[in-house]
Scaffold this motif. Structure first.
Motif, short mmCIF file in Angstrom:
data_model
loop_
_atom_site.label_atom_id
_atom_site.label_comp_id
_atom_site.label_asym_id
_atom_site.label_seq_id
_atom_site.Cartn_x
_atom_site.Cartn_y
_atom_site.Cartn_z
N GLU A 1 5.64 -7.20 -2.33
CA GLU A 1 5.24 -5.91 -2.91
C GLU A 1 4.43 -6.14 -4.17
OE1 GLU A 1 7.01 -1.46 -3.62
OE2 GLU A 1 8.42 -3.14 -3.73
N VAL A 2 3.26 -5.51 -4.22
CA VAL A 2 2.33 -5.72 -5.33
C VAL A 2 1.68 -4.38 -5.68
CG1 VAL A 2 0.34 -7.00 -6.17
CG2 VAL A 2 1.86 -8.05 -4.49
N TYR A 3 1.58 -4.11 -7.00
CA TYR A 3 0.89 -2.92 -7.49
C TYR A 3 -0.40 -3.36 -8.16
CZ TYR A 3 -0.25 0.98 -10.59
OH TYR A 3 -0.90 1.98 -11.26
N PHE A 4 -1.50 -2.63 -7.88
CA PHE A 4 -2.83 -2.98 -8.39
C PHE A 4 -3.40 -1.85 -9.25
CE2 PHE A 4 -2.50 -5.66 -4.66
CZ PHE A 4 -3.18 -6.82 -4.98
N GLU A 5 -4.08 -2.23 -10.31
CA GLU A 5 -4.98 -1.35 -11.03
C GLU A 5 -6.32 -2.07 -11.07
OE1 GLU A 5 -3.35 -0.24 -14.82
OE2 GLU A 5 -1.73 0.96 -13.91
N VAL A 6 -7.18 -1.71 -10.12
CA VAL A 6 -8.42 -2.46 -9.88
C VAL A 6 -9.52 -2.02 -10.85
CG1 VAL A 6 -10.24 -2.95 -8.20
CG2 VAL A 6 -7.85 -2.85 -7.47
N MET A 7 -10.18 -3.00 -11.44
CA MET A 7 -11.30 -2.74 -12.35
C MET A 7 -12.56 -2.45 -11.52
SD MET A 7 -12.44 -2.63 -15.48
CE MET A 7 -11.23 -3.53 -16.46
N PRO A 8 -13.15 -1.27 -11.68
CA PRO A 8 -14.39 -0.98 -10.94
C PRO A 8 -15.55 -1.79 -11.49
CG PRO A 8 -13.88 0.81 -12.45
CD PRO A 8 -12.72 -0.15 -12.53
N LEU A 9 -16.25 -2.51 -10.62
CA LEU A 9 -17.40 -3.31 -10.99
C LEU A 9 -18.58 -2.96 -10.09
CD1 LEU A 9 -15.86 -6.87 -11.52
CD2 LEU A 9 -16.39 -5.16 -13.27
N ARG A 10 -19.78 -3.17 -10.59
CA ARG A 10 -20.97 -2.89 -9.80
C ARG A 10 -21.83 -4.15 -9.65
NH1 ARG A 10 -21.89 2.31 -8.54
NH2 ARG A 10 -20.63 3.89 -9.64
N LEU A 11 -22.49 -4.25 -8.50
CA LEU A 11 -23.41 -5.34 -8.25
C LEU A 11 -24.72 -5.07 -8.97
CD1 LEU A 11 -22.73 -5.60 -4.41
CD2 LEU A 11 -21.86 -7.14 -6.18
N ARG A 12 -25.60 -6.05 -8.99
CA ARG A 12 -26.89 -5.87 -9.65
C ARG A 12 -27.69 -4.75 -8.99
NH1 ARG A 12 -28.99 -12.07 -10.89
NH2 ARG A 12 -27.30 -12.62 -12.35
N SER A 13 -27.43 -4.52 -7.73
CA SER A 13 -28.12 -3.45 -7.00
C SER A 13 -27.64 -2.07 -7.43
CB SER A 13 -27.90 -3.61 -5.50
OG SER A 13 -26.52 -3.47 -5.19
N GLY A 14 -26.52 -2.01 -8.19
CA GLY A 14 -25.96 -0.73 -8.59
C GLY A 14 -24.83 -0.27 -7.71
N GLN A 15 -24.65 -0.90 -6.56
CA GLN A 15 -23.56 -0.54 -5.65
C GLN A 15 -22.23 -1.07 -6.19
OE1 GLN A 15 -24.96 -2.31 -1.95
NE2 GLN A 15 -25.63 -0.30 -1.22
N LYS A 16 -21.13 -0.36 -5.81
CA LYS A 16 -19.81 -0.81 -6.23
C LYS A 16 -19.47 -2.14 -5.56
CE LYS A 16 -17.79 3.73 -7.19
NZ LYS A 16 -16.71 4.69 -6.84
N MET A 17 -18.88 -3.03 -6.35
CA MET A 17 -18.46 -4.33 -5.81
C MET A 17 -17.15 -4.16 -5.07
SD MET A 17 -17.99 -7.93 -7.85
CE MET A 17 -17.94 -9.50 -6.97
N PRO A 18 -17.11 -4.42 -3.76
CA PRO A 18 -15.88 -4.19 -2.98
C PRO A 18 -14.73 -5.07 -3.47
CG PRO A 18 -17.78 -4.53 -1.55
CD PRO A 18 -18.21 -4.90 -2.93
N PHE A 19 -13.52 -4.53 -3.34
CA PHE A 19 -12.28 -5.26 -3.64
C PHE A 19 -11.37 -5.08 -2.43
CE2 PHE A 19 -8.16 -6.24 -5.26
CZ PHE A 19 -8.32 -7.05 -6.38
N THR A 20 -11.03 -6.18 -1.77
CA THR A 20 -10.23 -6.11 -0.54
C THR A 20 -8.94 -6.89 -0.71
OG1 THR A 20 -12.23 -5.95 0.80
CG2 THR A 20 -10.20 -6.52 1.95
N VAL A 21 -7.83 -6.26 -0.33
CA VAL A 21 -6.53 -6.90 -0.36
C VAL A 21 -6.07 -7.13 1.08
CG1 VAL A 21 -4.13 -6.74 -1.12
CG2 VAL A 21 -5.95 -5.69 -2.49
N TYR A 22 -5.80 -8.38 1.42
CA TYR A 22 -5.23 -8.70 2.73
C TYR A 22 -3.73 -8.89 2.56
CZ TYR A 22 -10.01 -9.59 4.33
OH TYR A 22 -11.33 -9.45 4.66
N PHE A 23 -2.94 -8.30 3.46
CA PHE A 23 -1.50 -8.54 3.42
C PHE A 23 -1.10 -9.41 4.60
CE2 PHE A 23 -2.52 -4.09 4.34
CZ PHE A 23 -2.13 -3.95 5.66
N SER A 24 -0.22 -10.36 4.33
CA SER A 24 0.10 -11.42 5.29
C SER A 24 1.58 -11.46 5.60
CB SER A 24 -0.35 -12.79 4.73
OG SER A 24 -1.72 -12.77 4.40
N SER A 25 1.90 -12.15 6.69
CA SER A 25 3.30 -12.32 7.10
C SER A 25 3.90 -13.60 6.55
CB SER A 25 3.40 -12.34 8.63
OG SER A 25 2.60 -13.40 9.16
#
Length: 425
Positions: free
Chosen positions: A247-271
């Motif tokens: 169990e993990v709680y996130f407060e993700v920092m919004p970042l943008r690429l040089r193009s101005g688009q939001k930089m994706p943040f992906t969390v994978y959960f595993s077994s």
């Protein structure tokens, strides 16, 4: 009797658990009267001043939330389709539970049943003599595994710089938080590792442990007991990815690429432990606060959104959450199914981060799984127990006080032998 004296008398009788139903109604009326707000505050402060250290008050954030919930309960009117006398009584026990937490006794709990809903008894946990086989609560405990395989036990490590990972310095702050700072390369540290930007560290907590981490991009992460996160020592390229278990709680920092688009943040959960494969799904993030409960021994993986937006993906299925919603993916989920989304009890979900256990109609097995992880004990059941529990208690008390509270709610008996807890009807 003067109303001020009546209010004080009723308040004290409530604390002594000797209020009759009529007196409880009187107290409710007075609590809703703005004229008694200052007196109520003074009585609460006086009660807090007399509290024993054996049961710590809940933290200020949880207390504030409970105060708001109490206010909401007092202002809510009973639904017309339900019997008025039942609703008033049921609401009052909710109010009582909130007041107990506000007063810092740290716990309330009652039994519930899917079939019937009796008036729930509120239980105040009073300090009792410690059991011979008592177990202390968990704390800030974690292990950091560096890319070269070196490990650092964080709870025993001193504050300051712990390692140099390429251009990133690993620092333990005075409050225990782990921080990744981008710096120039240094040498001479035995833990220094020269690596490409895609080297990874793993932070893992044991049973009875929790920890907080600031990722290289500034995102904040809280790990519950028996959890892990695998993350790069520096985020490069056009996306950010991490992998978790537990169990993990996130407060993700919004970042943008040089193009101005939001930089994706992906969390994978595993077994399996982070980095060991067996990915079960993912959460795509757009600058947000959310909690993922992905324990293997729970029936489903639950993602709860507090702020922002996330997209849950499992094979070909997906669902987008709004704040206050929760998605559940069972371990037997088929790609042809739809990911179920429902309104979340955010306070219950976030109770662990705020220093409390909180249940809303939970089975004894659900309750004990949380206790097992936080107190690092094993549980044995003797007999069939079908009761459901609702309530809350601080995670800062010894296990004996948690078990005493469950027993006082009725329906079970417990014993402790070493690190083994036995639960029976």
């Amino acid at each position: 009797m003067d109303n001020s004296l009546l209010f004080a008398n009723l308040f004290q009788k409530y604390l002594d658990n000797t209020c009759s139903g009529e007196e409880v109604d009187q107290l409710m009326v007075l609590l809703k009267d703005e004229a008694y707000k200052q007196q109520a505050d003074e009585l609460i402060e006086r009660q807090l001043a007399t509290q024993q250290d054996a049961v710590r008050p809940v933290d200020e954030l949880l207390r504030e939330r409970l105060s708001l919930r109490l206010q909401s309960i007092l202002e809510t009117e009973a639904p017309a389709e339900k019997p008025t006398h039942y609703i008033r009584r049921n609401r009052w026990w909710l109010v009582a539970a909130a007041i107990i937490l506000l007063l810092g006794t740290g716990a309330y709990i009652w039994l519930s049943s899917p079939a019937i809903q009796p008036k729930p008894p509120v239980v105040q946990v009073q300090p009792e003599s410690p059991l011979q086989n008592d177990v202390q609560p968990g704390g800030n405990k974690a292990m950091l595994t560096l890319d070269n395989g070196a490990t650092i036990i964080l709870d025993s490590a001193q504050s300051g710089a712990l390692a140099q990972q390429g251009n990133t310095q690993v620092v333990k702050l005075n409050d225990g938080q782990l921080l990744y700072n981008q710096t120039a390369k240094s040498s001479g540290n035995p833990l220094t590792t020269h690596h490409s930007p895609l080297t990874y560290n793993v932070l893992s907590t044991p049973r009875g442990g929790q920890y907080q981490l600031a990722l290289p991009d500034g995102s904040l992460v809280w790990l519950n007991a028996s959890s892990s996160i695998r993350f790069p020592t520096a985020f490069t390229g056009n996306e950010r990815t991490v992998e978790i278990t537990g169990e993990v709680y996130f407060e993700v920092m919004p970042l943008r690429l040089r193009s101005g688009q939001k930089m994706p943040f992906t969390v994978y959960f595993s077994s399996s432990p982070a980095g060991g494969g067996g990915r079960l799904g993912s959460v795509e993030v757009m600058g947000t606060h959310f909690n993922i409960n992905a324990y293997n021994d729970e029936a489903s993986i639950k993602t709860t959104l507090l702020e922002g937006s996330v997209k849950i993906k499992k094979d070909a299925a997906s669902a987008i959450l709004k704040p206050g919603e929760q998605a559940s993916v069972s371990h037997s989920f088929q790609s042809s199914q739809v990911i179920p989304v429902q309104t979340a009890d955010v306070e219950e979900v976030m109770a662990w981060k705020n220093g409390a256990f909180q249940f809303n109609g939970a089975t004894i097995q659900t309750v004990m799984r949380q206790i097992t992880r936080w107190y690092d004990v094993e549980v044995e059941y003797k007999g069939n127990i079908t009761l459901h529990f609702a309530g809350a208690i601080s995670r800062n008390v010894n296990i004996s006080q948690v078990l005493q509270m469950l027993e006082k709610a009725g329906g079970i008996k417990t014993s402790i032998t070493g690190k083994k807890v036995t639960v029976m009807p």
